[in-house]
Design a protein around this motif. Sequence first.
Motif, PDB file in Angstrom:
ATOM      1  N   LEU A 184      -4.995   1.966   1.206  1.00 55.20           N
ATOM      2  CA  LEU A 184      -6.131   1.385   1.695  1.00 55.20           C
ATOM      3  C   LEU A 184      -5.965   0.798   3.176  1.00 55.20           C
ATOM      4  O   LEU A 184      -6.821   1.011   3.943  1.00 55.20           O
TER       5      LEU A 184
ATOM      6  N   LYS B 283     -13.157  -0.928  -3.698  1.00 53.11           N
ATOM      7  CA  LYS B 283     -12.449  -1.598  -2.442  1.00 53.11           C
ATOM      8  C   LYS B 283     -12.777  -0.861  -1.166  1.00 53.11           C
ATOM      9  O   LYS B 283     -13.095  -1.224  -0.074  1.00 53.11           O
ATOM     10  N   LEU B 284     -12.419   0.508  -1.463  1.00 54.34           N
ATOM     11  CA  LEU B 284     -12.380   1.491  -0.396  1.00 54.34           C
ATOM     12  C   LEU B 284     -13.768   1.518   0.182  1.00 54.34           C
ATOM     13  O   LEU B 284     -14.283   1.544   1.529  1.00 54.34           O
TER      14      LEU B 284
ATOM     15  N   THR C  37     -11.411   0.316  -9.594  1.00 49.55           N
ATOM     16  CA  THR C  37     -11.274  -0.815  -8.532  1.00 49.55           C
ATOM     17  C   THR C  37     -10.872  -0.505  -7.412  1.00 49.55           C
ATOM     18  O   THR C  37     -11.265  -1.001  -6.313  1.00 49.55           O
ATOM     19  N   TYR C  38     -10.001   0.382  -7.036  1.00 53.78           N
ATOM     20  CA  TYR C  38      -9.609   0.797  -5.700  1.00 53.78           C
ATOM     21  C   TYR C  38     -10.424   1.576  -5.091  1.00 53.78           C
ATOM     22  O   TYR C  38     -10.677   1.329  -3.542  1.00 53.78           O
TER      23      TYR C  38
ATOM     24  N   ASP D 299      -8.294   1.774 -12.713  1.00 56.80           N
ATOM     25  CA  ASP D 299      -7.673   1.830 -11.475  1.00 56.80           C
ATOM     26  C   ASP D 299      -8.432   2.527 -10.231  1.00 56.80           C
ATOM     27  O   ASP D 299      -8.562   1.908  -9.138  1.00 56.80           O
ATOM     28  N   ASP D 300      -9.040   3.639 -10.598  1.00 51.35           N
ATOM     29  CA  ASP D 300     -10.037   4.461  -9.583  1.00 51.35           C
ATOM     30  C   ASP D 300     -11.092   3.512  -9.335  1.00 51.35           C
ATOM     31  O   ASP D 300     -11.468   3.767  -8.079  1.00 51.35           O
TER      32      ASP D 300
ATOM     33  N   TYR E  25      -3.071   3.596  -4.116  1.00 52.38           N
ATOM     34  CA  TYR E  25      -4.282   3.010  -3.626  1.00 52.38           C
ATOM     35  C   TYR E  25      -3.737   1.742  -2.800  1.00 52.38           C
ATOM     36  O   TYR E  25      -4.322   1.647  -1.506  1.00 52.38           O
ATOM     37  N   GLN E  26      -2.998   0.824  -3.211  1.00 50.04           N
ATOM     38  CA  GLN E  26      -2.357  -0.305  -2.314  1.00 50.04           C
ATOM     39  C   GLN E  26      -1.757   0.300  -1.042  1.00 50.04           C
ATOM     40  O   GLN E  26      -1.933  -0.333   0.005  1.00 50.04           O
TER      41      GLN E  26
ATOM     42  N   ALA F  16      -2.100   2.925  -8.706  1.00 49.37           N
ATOM     43  CA  ALA F  16      -2.287   1.671  -8.325  1.00 49.37           C
ATOM     44  C   ALA F  16      -1.541   1.300  -7.091  1.00 49.37           C
ATOM     45  O   ALA F  16      -2.141   0.893  -5.990  1.00 49.37           O
TER      46      ALA F  16
END
Length: 160
Positions: free
Chosen positions: A21, A151-152, A147-148, A144-145, A17-18, A14
């Motif tokens: 992004l 978002k991507l 979610t992110y 997590d994958d 990813y944060q 996570a």
Amino acid sequence: MSESIYLPEAASKAEKYQAILPQIEALISSETDLYANLANVTAVLKEAFGFFWVGFYLVKGEQLVLGPFQGPLACTRIAFGKGVCGTAWEEAKTQLVPDVEAFPGHIACSSASKSEIVVPGFREDKVWIVLDVDSDLLDDFDQDDVTYLEKLMKLLDNNL
């Protein structure tokens, strides 16, 4: 334009990813070419996570056509509703597949692929692209994958 990305050491998935992004957003905001941006996004994801295969398929008529990717050779065209990518397109929702052998109609572009996540992108409420990520490990993707990567894809939908 940046020629490298910052990845925090010993970070969780996570946290990685944060970290990437906003870097991806900055990277694509100064470039207008779709394929250049998609190529850089695949490179960032491959570098950050070491995915076995990561790439895009673009909707062209009644098929998904291979776009920029990182990894071994890939299937060039995928029909609507076929395999994990075609199902993500047909259902217009993320497909999280812990074991590709258990997915009905899985298309084996590489026998080394064991698990997969496919995330659609939208324009005017229609899927225009899918992000396909494969792992050579079983059950390698999680919430997590989802979610992110979703978002991507929203970031790409709004900026490309």
